[in-house]
Scaffold this active site. Structure first.
Site, PDB file in Angstrom:
ATOM      1  N   ARG A 106       0.834  -1.201   0.000  1.00 37.36           N
ATOM      2  CA  ARG A 106       0.000   0.000   0.000  1.00 37.36           C
ATOM      3  C   ARG A 106       0.868   1.251   0.000  1.00 37.36           C
ATOM      4  O   ARG A 106       1.909   1.288   0.683  1.00 37.36           O
ATOM      5  CB  ARG A 106      -0.865  -0.022   1.270  1.00 37.36           C
ATOM      6  N   THR A 393      -8.283   0.146 -10.583  1.00 38.88           N
ATOM      7  CA  THR A 393      -8.067  -1.123  -9.885  1.00 38.88           C
ATOM      8  C   THR A 393      -8.357  -2.371 -10.749  1.00 38.88           C
ATOM      9  O   THR A 393      -9.168  -2.344 -11.657  1.00 38.88           O
ATOM     10  CB  THR A 393      -8.907  -1.186  -8.587  1.00 38.88           C
ATOM     11  N   THR A 411      -3.826  -1.408  -7.743  1.00 38.02           N
ATOM     12  CA  THR A 411      -4.569  -0.206  -8.139  1.00 38.02           C
ATOM     13  C   THR A 411      -3.704   1.042  -8.252  1.00 38.02           C
ATOM     14  O   THR A 411      -2.722   1.184  -7.526  1.00 38.02           O
ATOM     15  CB  THR A 411      -5.684   0.071  -7.092  1.00 38.02           C
ATOM     16  N   GLU A 413      -5.733   3.599  -8.018  1.00 39.20           N
ATOM     17  CA  GLU A 413      -6.875   4.242  -7.355  1.00 39.20           C
ATOM     18  C   GLU A 413      -7.933   4.707  -8.358  1.00 39.20           C
ATOM     19  O   GLU A 413      -8.754   3.934  -8.757  1.00 39.20           O
ATOM     20  CB  GLU A 413      -6.415   5.329  -6.369  1.00 39.20           C
ATOM     21  N   ASP A 433      -7.823   8.047  -0.955  1.00 44.49           N
ATOM     22  CA  ASP A 433      -8.533   7.022  -0.169  1.00 44.49           C
ATOM     23  C   ASP A 433      -8.589   7.398   1.311  1.00 44.49           C
ATOM     24  O   ASP A 433      -9.294   6.763   2.092  1.00 44.49           O
ATOM     25  CB  ASP A 433      -7.860   5.654  -0.313  1.00 44.49           C
ATOM     26  N   SER A 458      -8.034   0.962   2.632  1.00 44.91           N
ATOM     27  CA  SER A 458      -8.383   0.348   1.350  1.00 44.91           C
ATOM     28  C   SER A 458      -9.604  -0.539   1.535  1.00 44.91           C
ATOM     29  O   SER A 458      -9.953  -0.914   2.662  1.00 44.91           O
ATOM     30  CB  SER A 458      -7.205  -0.507   0.880  1.00 44.91           C
ATOM     31  N   GLY A 480     -13.284  -2.015  -7.595  1.00 44.53           N
ATOM     32  CA  GLY A 480     -14.607  -1.400  -7.422  1.00 44.53           C
ATOM     33  C   GLY A 480     -14.717  -0.449  -6.254  1.00 44.53           C
ATOM     34  O   GLY A 480     -15.818  -0.236  -5.735  1.00 44.53           O
ATOM     35  N   GLY A 481     -13.590   0.134  -5.797  1.00 38.51           N
ATOM     36  CA  GLY A 481     -13.684   1.046  -4.654  1.00 38.51           C
ATOM     37  C   GLY A 481     -14.284   0.312  -3.464  1.00 38.51           C
ATOM     38  O   GLY A 481     -14.036  -0.891  -3.278  1.00 38.51           O
TER      39      GLY A 481
HETATM   40  O1  DON Z   1      -7.773   0.680  -2.148  1.00 30.13           O
HETATM   41  C1  DON Z   1      -8.926   0.839  -2.478  1.00 30.13           C
HETATM   42  O2  DON Z   1      -9.842   0.297  -1.929  1.00 30.13           O
HETATM   43  C2  DON Z   1      -9.251   1.739  -3.659  1.00 30.13           C
HETATM   44  N1  DON Z   1      -8.144   2.585  -3.964  1.00 30.13           N
HETATM   45  C3  DON Z   1      -9.616   0.900  -4.816  1.00 30.13           C
HETATM   46  C4  DON Z   1     -10.101   1.741  -5.950  1.00 30.13           C
HETATM   47  C5  DON Z   1     -10.910   0.960  -6.868  1.00 30.13           C
HETATM   48  O3  DON Z   1     -11.144  -0.201  -6.714  1.00 30.13           O
HETATM   49  C6  DON Z   1     -11.490   1.686  -7.971  1.00 30.13           C
HETATM   50  N2  DON Z   1     -12.270   0.751  -8.772  1.00 30.13           N
HETATM   51  N3  DON Z   1     -12.657   0.192  -9.565  1.00 30.13           N
END
Ligand code: DON
Length: 580
Positions: A106, A393, A411, A413, A433, A458, A480-481
């Site tokens: 990270r 990501t 990712t 991000e 994030d 994350s 997917g965030g």
């Molecule tokens: O670490 C995380 O959870 C985010 N930076 C991930 C971002 C992400 O998955 C965007 N998506 N599709």
């Protein structure tokens, strides 16, 4: 949420299904052969990356060796999602020792970061593009140093050779994929990708048009960066590339403080996964600063107090339970999970069996709870963080012939990360994030507020499920965030509870219950589901923009493998069988 046109989604669905079926069904059932070697598989978001991973496996590489090739090719062909300039969490199953290890790559905040760095002069959080494209958003990139650390421990091949597939592809060129072309066309200008001269020259034609699908794209600068990394896994952190990264961050919109010393100080970490029992298996995923291990196990721990009906995904009452368990888990996750080197994270309390039994009692099998409050098993005072996270990501899963497994989510991000482009790759904007506002609406401090040297929370959930004999049976994860948690949990429930194949589980509609509204994706949605849930009191928002990227491998009791590749992306699951 980003919307995708169905006109190009359908061919990809068909193509993906054909590939997965070709990979998983048309071949004879693989058998274990003498010497303990079995079939191997790579499931990832782009066929070039899958083939690179397979090549390394065929050369005698381990799952971790293959991960280096998959990551370096993904950074080239799917630059919108992950790459050299980003960070990752990797969960490794070591078949020799039977141990699971997490490698945390990270990003960290620079020593010059501050809790108010995403606030404007009036103390209001910066707007989305301003924050994401600012120099403040760039964290020390950790993915490659992390892979270096893991490969030293679990690699079987020479580190340098793992870069060959990506170097060849970067020098010979690859065709811009439909998804990359779509994103460039629809978001390139909107996200100000072309404001950065390097990115503008690389991703756009001289007349300013975004690169079209099928364009043969070469990236000699990326090949050069890979050569440096092939000599030194920390090349981004201490060599010529480190100078380029610092220079890029220190110019442009809202220059950041990232320094050579920040890069030099970076250390990837090896940690224990967060594992908890679920019915007859153990589910393991990433520890803080990821919320994945907590939230996935919280959802499942709550669900363990219920029995799903036999109708599985066809029964709205089953989806109701899945939604309510998510809502409770997200409420806790939003409040308490952050970098545990900086704040006390009450992980044990939040995953305590008695605590989850109490949480489960908040669910009525018939009526929606509508709103979930966080619990507070350890009496801690943090505000609730409502930060939204955008699209970027990627996730890949690998099993090698010895039965080692890798589950890695990686990712930059946001889509195309921070847009700053050095050495043929994009830098991350991972520090968005962090909660952009360090306090909630009542002025209570957030656990995930920015701080110097801290890693932002994350949602990445690289997951491996172990059976009663502590052998892996399922490897999964998604981009997917913060919806990563919901997407990944869907595959777990689909395969473990609803007896679906990985491909069927991946193809289920995405159902996300963070906050008071439940989002339901349109792909493969049974039209009866939403009215049935609304009758139970759920507030539903139908959406076409759920872009999960689940790449899953199931290991069956006879050692054979089943793969799943998300029809919402462009990937595939490919298998290689042992020599007869
Ligand atoms: O670490 C995380 O959870 C985010 N930076 C991930 C971002 C992400 O998955 C965007 N998506 N599709």
């Amino acid at each position: 949420m980003i919307q995708f046109p169905l006109r190009w989604l359908y061919p990809i669905v068909t193509a993906t299904l054909v590939l997965v079926l070709a990979a998983c069904a048309a071949q004879p059932a693989p058998k274990q052969i003498s010497g303990g070697t079995g079939p191997a598989m790579v499931a990832a978001a782009n066929p070039h990356a899958v083939r690179a991973g397979i090549k390394i496996l065929q050369e005698g590489g381990s799952a971790v060796d293959a991960a280096v090739a998959v990551q370096t090719v993904l950074g080239l062909v799917e630059p919108q999602s992950s790459g050299l300039g980003g960070g990752a969490f990797m969960l490794v199953y070591d078949a020799t020792t039977g141990k699971l290890r997490v490698f945390d790559g990270r990003e960290t905040a620079p020593s010059g970061a501050s809790s108010d760095m995403f606030l404007d002069d009036d103390g209001k959080p910066l707007g989305y593009v301003d924050a994401v494209n600012s120099g403040y958003a760039v964290g020390v990139p950790g993915a490659m140093a992390m892979l270096g650390m893991a490969q030293e421990k679990y690699g079987k091949l020479d580190w340098a050779g793992l870069f060959n597939p990506a170097i060849e592809l970067a020098e010979n060129g690859f065709e811009v994929s439909p998804r990359l072309a779509f994103l460039l066309e629809n978001y390139g200008h909107r996200l100000a990708l072309d404001n950065n001269a390097g990115a503008g020259n690389y991703f756009f034609l001289p007349n300013g048009s975004p690169l079209p699908e099928g364009f043969l794209l070469k990236n000699p600068a990326y090949a050069q960066s890979l050569r440096q990394l092939s000599e030194n896994p920390r090349a981004l952190l201490e060599g010529e590339l480190a100078h380029k990264i610092v220079a890029a961050v220190s110019i442009g919109s809202r220059p950041g403080s990232l320094s050579l010393q920040d890069l030099k100080n970076y250390q990837p970490r090896e940690r224990d996964p967060v594992c908890r029992p679920y019915r007859k298996v153990q589910v393991c995923s990433a520890p803080p600063p990821s919320s994945g291990g907590h939230a996935i196990n919280s959802i499942l721990g709550i669900l363990s107090h219920f029995t799903f009906s036999e109708d599985g995904a066809n029964d709205p009452a089953n989806w109701h339970l899945f939604i309510e368990a998510q809502r409770l888990a997200y409420a806790d996750r939003d409040k308490f999970i952050a970098d545990d080197s900086f704040v006390d994270v009450p992980l044990e309390g939040l995953l305590d069996a008695k605590y989850l039994a109490e949480r489960a009692k908040l669910i009525s099998p018939e009526m929606a709870m509508k709103h979930a409050k966080a619990g507070n098993p350890d009496g801690m005072a943090f505000g609730r963080d409502n930060t939204q996270e955008p699209e970027g990501t990627t996730h890949f899963s690998i099993v090698d012939k010895w039965g080692n497994a890798v589950s890695m989510t990686t990712t930059v991000e946001s889509l195309f990360g921070n847009k700053r482009f050095v050495g043929g790759f994009l830098l991350n904007n991972q520090l968005t994030d962090f909660a952009r506002n360090p306090v909630d609406e009542h002025g209570v401090e957030l656990a995930n507020a920015p701080a110097p040297g801290k890693r932002p929370r994350s949602s990445m959930s690289p997951t491996i499920v172990l059976n009663e004999h502590k052998k892996p049976v399922l490897i999964t994860g998604s981009p997917g965030g913060n919806s990563i948690i919901a997407y990944t949990a869907k595959t777990l429930v689909g395969v473990l509870d609803w007896d679906l194949t990985p491909q069927q589980a991946v193809a289920l509609p995405n159902v996300i219950a963070r906050g008071d509204i439940t989002r339901i994706g349109s792909l493969n949605l049974d039209p009866a589901l939403i009215p049935a849930l609304e009758n139970m009191g759920h507030v539903i928002k139908p959406t076409a923009g759920e872009n999960s990227g689940l790449h899953v491998i199931q290991i069956l009791p006879d050692g054979s493998l089943l793969g799943g590749a998300d029809p919402r992306r462009e990937g595939q699951a490919l298998q290689v069988n042992p020599e007869p």
